[in-house]
Design a protein around this motif. Sequence first.
Motif, short mmCIF file in Angstrom:
data_model
loop_
_atom_site.label_atom_id
_atom_site.label_comp_id
_atom_site.label_asym_id
_atom_site.label_seq_id
_atom_site.Cartn_x
_atom_site.Cartn_y
_atom_site.Cartn_z
N LEU A 133 0.83 -1.32 0.06
CA LEU A 133 -0.07 0.10 0.07
C LEU A 133 0.77 1.26 -0.05
CD1 LEU A 133 -2.63 -1.00 2.46
CD2 LEU A 133 -2.95 -0.87 0.00
N GLU A 134 1.99 1.29 0.43
CA GLU A 134 3.08 2.52 0.44
C GLU A 134 3.42 2.89 -0.84
OE1 GLU A 134 5.78 -1.16 0.05
OE2 GLU A 134 3.82 -0.59 1.30
N GLN A 135 2.96 2.01 -1.77
CA GLN A 135 3.22 2.41 -3.19
C GLN A 135 2.26 3.20 -3.89
OE1 GLN A 135 6.06 2.32 -4.55
NE2 GLN A 135 7.32 1.00 -3.21
N LEU A 136 1.17 3.38 -2.98
CA LEU A 136 -0.27 4.14 -3.73
C LEU A 136 0.12 5.63 -3.44
CD1 LEU A 136 -3.17 1.90 -2.82
CD2 LEU A 136 -2.23 2.00 -5.26
N GLN A 137 -0.04 6.60 -4.33
CA GLN A 137 0.16 8.11 -3.88
C GLN A 137 -0.77 8.92 -4.71
OE1 GLN A 137 4.13 9.20 -4.16
NE2 GLN A 137 4.98 7.32 -3.25
N GLU A 184 -6.57 3.72 2.71
CA GLU A 184 -7.30 3.12 3.64
C GLU A 184 -8.62 2.47 2.74
OE1 GLU A 184 -6.34 6.33 3.97
OE2 GLU A 184 -5.09 5.97 5.92
N ALA A 185 -8.89 3.08 1.83
CA ALA A 185 -9.92 2.56 0.69
C ALA A 185 -9.54 1.07 0.15
CB ALA A 185 -10.21 3.47 -0.60
N SER A 186 -7.98 1.13 -0.07
CA SER A 186 -7.36 -0.35 -0.77
C SER A 186 -7.42 -1.16 0.35
CB SER A 186 -6.11 -0.15 -1.31
OG SER A 186 -6.12 0.99 -2.56
N ARG A 187 -7.12 -0.97 1.57
CA ARG A 187 -7.34 -1.83 2.56
C ARG A 187 -8.64 -2.56 2.72
NH1 ARG A 187 -4.62 1.33 6.24
NH2 ARG A 187 -2.59 0.46 5.63
N GLN A 188 -9.60 -1.88 2.67
CA GLN A 188 -10.96 -2.46 2.91
C GLN A 188 -11.05 -3.84 1.64
OE1 GLN A 188 -13.10 -1.03 5.21
NE2 GLN A 188 -14.61 -1.43 3.96
N ILE A 189 -10.29 -3.55 0.76
CA ILE A 189 -10.37 -4.91 -0.26
C ILE A 189 -9.25 -5.85 0.07
CG2 ILE A 189 -10.05 -5.68 -2.65
CD1 ILE A 189 -11.22 -2.98 -3.44
N LYS A 201 -12.72 -6.69 3.77
CA LYS A 201 -13.64 -6.26 4.89
C LYS A 201 -14.82 -5.68 3.90
CE LYS A 201 -10.48 -3.86 7.92
NZ LYS A 201 -9.86 -2.75 8.57
N ASN A 202 -14.95 -5.59 2.56
CA ASN A 202 -16.01 -4.94 1.83
C ASN A 202 -17.19 -5.90 1.92
OD1 ASN A 202 -13.73 -6.21 0.06
ND2 ASN A 202 -15.43 -5.58 -1.43
N ILE A 203 -18.25 -5.44 1.55
CA ILE A 203 -19.42 -6.13 1.26
C ILE A 203 -19.92 -4.96 -0.11
CG2 ILE A 203 -21.73 -6.78 1.37
CD1 ILE A 203 -21.04 -7.15 4.49
N GLY A 204 -19.68 -5.71 -1.33
CA GLY A 204 -19.79 -4.77 -2.58
C GLY A 204 -18.58 -4.00 -2.93
#
Length: 340
Positions: free
Chosen positions: A13-17, A322-327, A331-334
Amino acid sequence: MVKKVVVKAVGGLEQLQVEEDVPPPEPLPDQVTVEVKACALNFYDIYIRQGLSPDTQPPCTLGLECAGVVTAVGEKVDTVKPGDHVAVHCPKGGACAEMITVGVDSVLVVPPNMSFDVAASFTVTYLTAYFTIFHMGGLREGGSVLIHSAAGGVGWAATQLAKTVPRVTVFGTASQHKHQTIKENGVDFPIHYEQDYEIEILRQRPQGVSLVLDNLSGTDFTKSQNLLEPLGKVVLIGARSMVGKEHRSLWQVFKVWWDTKNVTPYSLVMNNHGIAGFNLNELRNKDPAEFTQGWKIILEMITTKKIQPKIDSVWKFDDIVEASRQITERKNIGKVIIKP
């Protein structure tokens, strides 16, 4: 300057900017420019981030799909006009930007009363589910289907589409706390990850299932074949088992492909089984007319409320980690949505 969500290099995730770049170019004769209002994240974005996509490698702009408002069109474009609301498909990435210029065949006009969140959410998941359930899977009345990750984007879509076929039984895997939600979406028999889904399914349906949507590969590919009834089919749509923690493991990648055993013609003939594979980007590349027809069918099913996309959460570009961490943490539903 416009903001973009960029994958700087292969990694976690540290590579997302979020970076600023010059605005996209004016549209060529067969292109349109779109002001992006919402983007959707997909599990495939993890493949890209970890360098597992054959089509798109970092550094690159993230995102396979988005929605927004057309701001300019090329001189040969007569199917879209400025002010139209559109869903956008970016098979090689690039959707997560404040503005994009794409070919006119990459956009689909949606009703102005459809939310941008919904318009950004249905292209990849529902088209994948549509073609695998109906075209490749041939799900019939009274049949049954096993859907892995039934709370995820494709799993959610596949459940709804399967339930448009009369008397279909849906088995779905998901974490225990998601079971009530996927049951409300149409899953008849939820199975949690501490259970052996092969045993649980055969207990309920000893003859096996008509169709398995296999997004796991590896040893699960063998289980998928073991679960088929006569005339049943496995459709391989991913290799989620290759992705474990945040950083790519070459050993895990190798092990999954090694464990995805070859299928012998003799076994298929003697068991009356079928094996197929599906890749949405390749379908669009090789049969754009079929892709577009499916896109329109899914849009019509949404507007007539036969199916309903589910938005898990909405984030800002600046919250991309944080959004990517949902996937990545399942954690995500949908669908997970990010906005400029």
